[in-house]
Design an enzyme around this catalytic site. Sequence first.
Site, PDB file in Angstrom:
ATOM      1  N   ASP A   1      -4.753  -2.806   9.146  1.00  0.00           N
ATOM      2  CA  ASP A   1      -4.815  -1.362   8.947  1.00  0.00           C
ATOM      3  C   ASP A   1      -6.278  -0.962   9.092  1.00  0.00           C
ATOM      4  O   ASP A   1      -7.139  -1.527   8.442  1.00  0.00           O
ATOM      5  CB  ASP A   1      -4.300  -1.020   7.542  1.00  0.00           C
ATOM      6  CG  ASP A   1      -4.323   0.471   7.268  1.00  0.00           C
ATOM      7  OD1 ASP A   1      -3.567   1.200   7.925  1.00  0.00           O
ATOM      8  OD2 ASP A   1      -5.112   0.898   6.396  1.00  0.00           O
TER       9      ASP A   1
ATOM     10  N   GLU B   1      -2.422  -1.101  14.619  1.00  0.00           N
ATOM     11  CA  GLU B   1      -1.736   0.172  14.792  1.00  0.00           C
ATOM     12  C   GLU B   1      -2.311   0.876  16.013  1.00  0.00           C
ATOM     13  O   GLU B   1      -3.482   0.696  16.355  1.00  0.00           O
ATOM     14  CB  GLU B   1      -1.903   1.044  13.552  1.00  0.00           C
ATOM     15  CG  GLU B   1      -3.342   1.220  13.148  1.00  0.00           C
ATOM     16  CD  GLU B   1      -3.507   1.932  11.832  1.00  0.00           C
ATOM     17  OE1 GLU B   1      -2.681   2.810  11.547  1.00  0.00           O
ATOM     18  OE2 GLU B   1      -4.449   1.607  11.095  1.00  0.00           O
TER      19      GLU B   1
ATOM     20  N   CYS C   1       7.829   0.490   1.186  1.00  0.00           N
ATOM     21  CA  CYS C   1       7.471  -0.690   0.397  1.00  0.00           C
ATOM     22  C   CYS C   1       7.630  -1.927   1.269  1.00  0.00           C
ATOM     23  O   CYS C   1       8.693  -2.176   1.828  1.00  0.00           O
ATOM     24  CB  CYS C   1       8.379  -0.788  -0.826  1.00  0.00           C
ATOM     25  SG  CYS C   1       8.270  -2.385  -1.662  1.00  0.00           S
TER      26      CYS C   1
ATOM     27  N   CYS D   1      10.459  -4.497  -0.347  1.00  0.00           N
ATOM     28  CA  CYS D   1      11.913  -4.312  -0.308  1.00  0.00           C
ATOM     29  C   CYS D   1      12.352  -3.298   0.741  1.00  0.00           C
ATOM     30  O   CYS D   1      13.544  -3.142   0.978  1.00  0.00           O
ATOM     31  CB  CYS D   1      12.424  -3.886  -1.687  1.00  0.00           C
ATOM     32  SG  CYS D   1      11.970  -2.191  -2.110  1.00  0.00           S
TER      33      CYS D   1
ATOM     34  N   CYS E   1       6.383   0.549  -6.392  1.00  0.00           N
ATOM     35  CA  CYS E   1       7.672   0.823  -5.759  1.00  0.00           C
ATOM     36  C   CYS E   1       8.707   1.083  -6.845  1.00  0.00           C
ATOM     37  O   CYS E   1       8.911   0.247  -7.718  1.00  0.00           O
ATOM     38  CB  CYS E   1       8.085  -0.360  -4.893  1.00  0.00           C
ATOM     39  SG  CYS E   1       9.764  -0.180  -4.250  1.00  0.00           S
TER      40      CYS E   1
ATOM     41  N   CYS F   1      11.705  -1.852  -6.431  1.00  0.00           N
ATOM     42  CA  CYS F   1      11.528  -3.271  -6.796  1.00  0.00           C
ATOM     43  C   CYS F   1      10.347  -3.487  -7.731  1.00  0.00           C
ATOM     44  O   CYS F   1      10.051  -4.606  -8.121  1.00  0.00           O
ATOM     45  CB  CYS F   1      11.394  -4.142  -5.554  1.00  0.00           C
ATOM     46  SG  CYS F   1       9.804  -3.930  -4.702  1.00  0.00           S
TER      47      CYS F   1
ATOM     48  N   ASP G   1      -3.489   0.394   1.371  1.00  0.00           N
ATOM     49  CA  ASP G   1      -3.877  -0.120   2.690  1.00  0.00           C
ATOM     50  C   ASP G   1      -3.314  -1.514   2.968  1.00  0.00           C
ATOM     51  O   ASP G   1      -2.916  -1.818   4.091  1.00  0.00           O
ATOM     52  CB  ASP G   1      -5.407  -0.146   2.820  1.00  0.00           C
ATOM     53  CG  ASP G   1      -6.006   1.247   2.706  1.00  0.00           C
ATOM     54  OD1 ASP G   1      -5.304   2.220   3.079  1.00  0.00           O
ATOM     55  OD2 ASP G   1      -7.153   1.367   2.236  1.00  0.00           O
TER      56      ASP G   1
END
Length: 381
Positions: free
Chosen positions: A186, A280, A332, A335, A351, A354, A361
């Site tokens: 990232d 990305e 997330c 999960c 999250c 989960c 990041d």
Amino acid sequence: MLHGIKGQLTLKPQQKQLVAQSIGNARFVWNQFLAMWNARYQNNALLPTLTEYDLNNLLPTLKKEYAFLKETDSTSLQQVSNELAQSFKNFFQNRSHFKHPTFKSKQHARQSYTSKNVNNSIRLDGNYLRLPKLGWVQFRSGQPITGKIKRATITRTAAGTYECSLLVDDESQVVTHKTHQTVGIDMGVSDLMVLSTGDKIKTIRFHEQLAPKRLYWEQRAARRARKAKENGVALSAAKNYQRAKEQRARIFQKEKNQRQDRLHKLTTRLVREYDIIVLEDLQTANLMKNHQLARSIAAQSWREIRRMLAYKCAKYGKELIVVNPYKTSQICSSCGFDDGKHALDVREWECPSCHVHHDRDINAAKNILSIGLGQALVKSA
Ligand SMILES: [Zn+2]
């Protein structure tokens, strides 16, 4: 695969003179050819356009008329034919994107010429580079060079230093052992890169480190420009002012070199450590609200990182995958739960499904990795 490698040249006074002559000659030939091209068009717009071949055929005549042209490497003049023909071709094909070729000026900050490698006329030996007419010159690039050198562009920078960029055709793949490791990255502004492994690589603000020095020379340049004006001296003739300007340019150069050096080290490390690297796509990367200058420098670094990773992955037999970072900061990575959009200042979250605690990041980097690996699977299936 073709790629460029840039390095610094250390020249003796006599070599500097030869470089100045070569730059001047390339400019002279460019301007001669361009004037001729324009005149030809004005006289008869229906004549077919000139080609690189036509221009090369004119070179011997020009050399007879202007003996100083013989002092430079002849391939550097052929290169001018190539570049001018190419500029016109670009212009005719896409007028909205390319400008009509223009005359070259002596005043332009960056001055360069390009020699082609013919019969090993350009070659490396350790830290020395052999260039046509110049002979052996000390060359520092900070990276090993393998492959065939196609061309060398010699540049006198605004800082008064000399650079050479080599266009290298490197077919060889360096054999590195596979590490069976993968990584998602990232990219950001304050952290240049955050890896899916949890590593954070800070942005070094080279421009801030050098700011006091730059400011010093900027103020001096401004004061000297003012003085010259008061004394009725043209800026181009004001030696003190020119020196300050050169010092200022030197600092910019240093800043650029430091940044480039660091990016080389970072990308080489990544390519050594990982078999698959997922980035990305910068086109769609969401930019954080940040200081304008820092952001534009970051964007420049990201482009450079991607360019370096692309050729180093090819060279080392590794794989670079570029993905659309869709929802990477809200899903997330443990999960797959979609937590909805997080505001930019939310650096950490938990999250609700989960209950894993996420660094924004690192979670994004993990998602980038899994999107990339998914694409790799689709490709190999
Ligand atoms: Zn979860």
